[in-house]
Design an enzyme around this catalytic site. Structure first.
Site, short mmCIF file in Angstrom:
data_model
loop_
_atom_site.label_atom_id
_atom_site.label_comp_id
_atom_site.label_asym_id
_atom_site.label_seq_id
_atom_site.Cartn_x
_atom_site.Cartn_y
_atom_site.Cartn_z
N SER A 109 -2.58 -2.45 -3.12
CA SER A 109 -3.36 -1.30 -3.61
C SER A 109 -4.25 -1.42 -2.25
CB SER A 109 -4.00 -1.26 -4.69
OG SER A 109 -4.72 -0.06 -5.08
N ASP A 252 -5.56 5.42 -0.25
CA ASP A 252 -5.29 3.97 -0.10
C ASP A 252 -3.98 3.60 0.27
OD1 ASP A 252 -4.31 4.55 -2.59
OD2 ASP A 252 -5.05 2.72 -3.49
N ASP A 254 -1.27 2.58 -1.08
CA ASP A 254 -0.27 3.04 -2.02
C ASP A 254 -0.37 4.45 -2.47
OD1 ASP A 254 -2.16 2.13 -3.75
OD2 ASP A 254 -0.82 1.67 -5.33
N ASP A 256 -2.33 5.94 -4.69
CA ASP A 256 -2.60 6.45 -6.15
C ASP A 256 -4.21 6.74 -6.17
OD1 ASP A 256 -3.61 3.83 -5.73
OD2 ASP A 256 -2.57 3.17 -7.71
#
Length: 471
Positions: A109, A252, A254, A256
Site C-alpha cells: 500500500s 497511492d 495500489d 485504493d
C-alpha cells in the site's frame, strides 16, 4: 525490521538476514497456510481445482514475490490466475470476474519501496475476517508442509483485468459520463510510479478528461513518499497551479486511496474524498424520494460524513478501524456508500473494497453537476480539522488501564468502545478517539474540532489526563 502480521496478511521490508523483514521463507509459509485454510473453509467438489487470483503493484520486489507466491500455490495443487500489474481494487474484482476461490494482492500500500506484503482475499474479493485471518497466522507458525505430487500440481494462466474494471466503473448509473465529458476537465495525475499510472489515465481518457501525467511510469521507484498526504504532494500542487488545471489527483501505489488538490493548489483534504462522493450519491437518492440511506466510516474518520448524511435524511454508522470492519458494517446495514477518512471510497454497487477509480468517476460526476471550482465545492461541506497524536508507553499493560479510566472520566459523554474508546462531545460537535496499536506499545489519539487549535487542545487535554493516570 520485524515482520508485521495481521488478520489481513503479512508485510515487511525486503532483504536482510533471516528473521528480519519479509523473507522468501515467510512468503512461501504464509501462502501455503492460505491455501491450506482455503481448503478447510471452502471444500471443493472432488476433482475440481481451486483457483486463486494474484495481482501486484509495481514495487521493485514485485516479480520476486509474485514468482514465490504463484509457485507455492501451484505446488499446493491449485490454479493461479495471474493478473500481473493490477490495482488492489482490480484484483479484488478479478476474483469474482474469474469465479475464483480467493485472491492474494502483492502490495504494501502506502509504505515505501523497500516494503512488500501479501493481502489475502476470500471468494468475494473481500479481505478475510478476524477468525479466518487468525487461523492462517496460526497455521503458518506451525511450519508444517504437505505439498502436492507432480501429477496434482496446479497451473498458471494470465489475464489483464484493468479494462474490465474500467468498463464496470463506467457502467455505473451514478457515473455521469456525458456530464463529465461536457465539463471538459483538465487534471494533473500523480500515480507515484506504480499501477495507478496504468489504469487511471485510461479511465480519465474514456471520461473525456485531459490528463497531465506525473510519475506515471510503473517503475516502482517512487518519486516521493507514496502516502497521498499534502506534505508529499508539493509537485502535484505546483503543477496544478502552473498548468491551470481544474484539480489534481493523487493515488497511492495500489490505488485504493485517493486524494485531490484544488485548482488553487490547496489540498481538498483526504478526509473529504469520501464526504464529497457520499454527498453526491445521497443527493441523487434524495431527489428520487428515497429516505433512510445509510453511510458508514470508521471511528477515526471525520464527523463531516455524519453531518452530510443526516442533512439528506440518511443514517450514519461508525465501525471499528480497518477496511474489513467497515465493509462488514456496510453489509449489515445495507449501506449506500462507505469507506475511510484516508481517502478510501467503498461503493457496494461496484464491489466492497476501497477503489480510487470509482472515487474519481463519482467525484468528477459530482463536480460536473455542481458546476463549481473544487475549492468552492469543499466550502459547501462542514469544516473540521483532525489532529493525530500518540502516547508512547514502556508497558503495554498500561494501555487498557488508560482506556478504562478515560471511560470513567467521560462517562457523561457519548462513548463508543467497539475499538478503543471514542468520546463524542455532542455539545460542540468534537470528538477524540483513543485506540491501541496492534504492532507497538502506543495509544493513537485522533481528535477533531472546527479549528486546528481546538483539535490540538482536545488532544493535549486527553494526553495530560493519560499522563496523570499512569503516574
Amino acid at each position: 525490521m520485524t515482520l508485521i502480521k495481521s488478520i489481513s496478511g503479512i508485510r515487511g521490508t525486503i532483504g536482510g538476514p533471516a528473521g528480519e523483514g519479509l523473507t522468501p521463507i515467510d512468503i512461501v509459509k504464509f501462502t501455503y497456510a492460505y491455501c491450506t485454510k482455503l481448503r478447510e473453509r471452502k471444500p471443493q467438489p472432488f476433482g475440481e481445482k481451486y483457483k486463486i487470483v494474484v495481482g501486484k503493484d509495481a514495487r521493485l520486489s514485485g516479480d520476486m514475490v509474485e514468482q514465490l507466491v504463484c509457485g507455492t500455490i501451484v505446488s499446493c495443487g491449485m490454479d493461479v490466475v495471474k493478473a500481473g500489474f493490477a490495482s488492489t481494487p482490480t484484483t479484488e474484482m478479478a476474483v469474482t470476474m474469474s469465479n475464483a476461490d480467493g485472491g492474494i494482492i502483492l502490495t504494501a500500500s502506502h509504505n515505501p519501496k523497500e516494503w512488500n506484503a501479501l493481502k489475502l482475499l476470500n471468494e468475494k474479493g473481500e479481505f478475510l475476517n478476524a477468525e479466518e485471518g487468525g487461523a492462517i497466522l496460526e497455521c503458518a507458525e506451525k511450519g508444517e508442509f504437505d505439498f502436492s505430487t507432480v501429477e496434482e500440481l496446479g497451473s498458471i494462466e494470465e489475464e489483464d483485468f484493468t479494462d474490465k474494471h474500467i468498463d464496470a466503473v463506467l457502467a455505473l448509473e451514478a457515473v455521469d459520463i456525458e456530464a463529465v465529458r461536457k465539463a471538459e476537465f483538465k487534471v494533473v495525475l500523480d500515480a507515484v510510479n506504480s499501477v495507478g499510472g496504468i489504469i487511471m489515465p485510461r479511465l480519465l481518457k474514456r471520461l473525456g478528461v485531459e490528463c497531465i501525467q506525473l510519475n506515471c511510469e510503473p517503475t516502482g521507484e517512487f518519486a516521493h513518499n507514496p502516502e497521498p498526504l499534502p506534505a508529499n504532494l508539493k509537485e502535484l500542487s505546483d503543477t496544478v497551479v502552473t498548468q491551470k488545471a481544474d484539480l489534481g489527483i493523487s493515488v497511492d501505489p495500489d490505488v485504493d486511496r485517493l486524494a485531490f488538490i484544488c485548482e488553487d493548489g490547496e489540498p481538498f483534504v483526504e478526509e473529504y474524498t469520501l464526504v464529497s462522493v457520499a454527498d453526491y450519491l445521497l443527493e441523487r437518492e434524495e431527489a428520487k424520494g428515497q429516505k433512510g440511506m445509510v453511510t458508514v466510516s470508521n471511528l477515526s474518520s471525520t464527523r463531516a460524513l455524519r453531518d452530510v448524511t443526516e442533512k439528506h435524511g440518511g443514517i450514519y454508522y461508525a465501525s471499528a478501524v480497518g477496511e474489513v470492519n467497515v465493509t462488514t458494517k456496510m453489509h449489515e446495514a445495507g449501506a449506500l456508500i462507505g469507506g475511510e477518512g484516508n481517502g478510501g471510497v467503498i461503493y457496494p454497487a461496484l464491489h466492497s473494497g476501497r477503489d480510487a477509480m470509482v472515487g474519481v468517476a463519482l467525484f468528477l460526476s459530482n463536480l460536473a453537476h455542481k458546476k463549481m471550482k473544487v475549492s468552492e465545492l469543499k466550502k459547501t461541506y462542514p469544516q473540521y480539522f483532525i489532529a493525530k497524536n500518540k502516547i508512547q508507553l514502556n508497558d503495554a499493560a498500561l494501555i487498557d488501564r488508560i482506556l478504562g479510566e478515560m471511560k470513567k472520566v467521560y462517562a457523561s459523554e457519548n462513548i463508543n468502545d467497539i475499538d478503543g474508546v471514542k468520546i463524542n462531545f455532542e455539545a460542540d460537535r468534537t470528538w477524540v478517539h483513543l485506540r491501541k496499536s496492534n504492532t507497538e506499545p502506543i495509544i493513537r489519539i485522533y481528535s477533531e474540532a472546527s479549528t486546528e487549535e481546538a483539535a490540538d487542545k482536545l488532544a493535549k487535554d486527553v494526553i495530560a489526563l493519560a499522563e496523570k493516570i499512569i503516574k
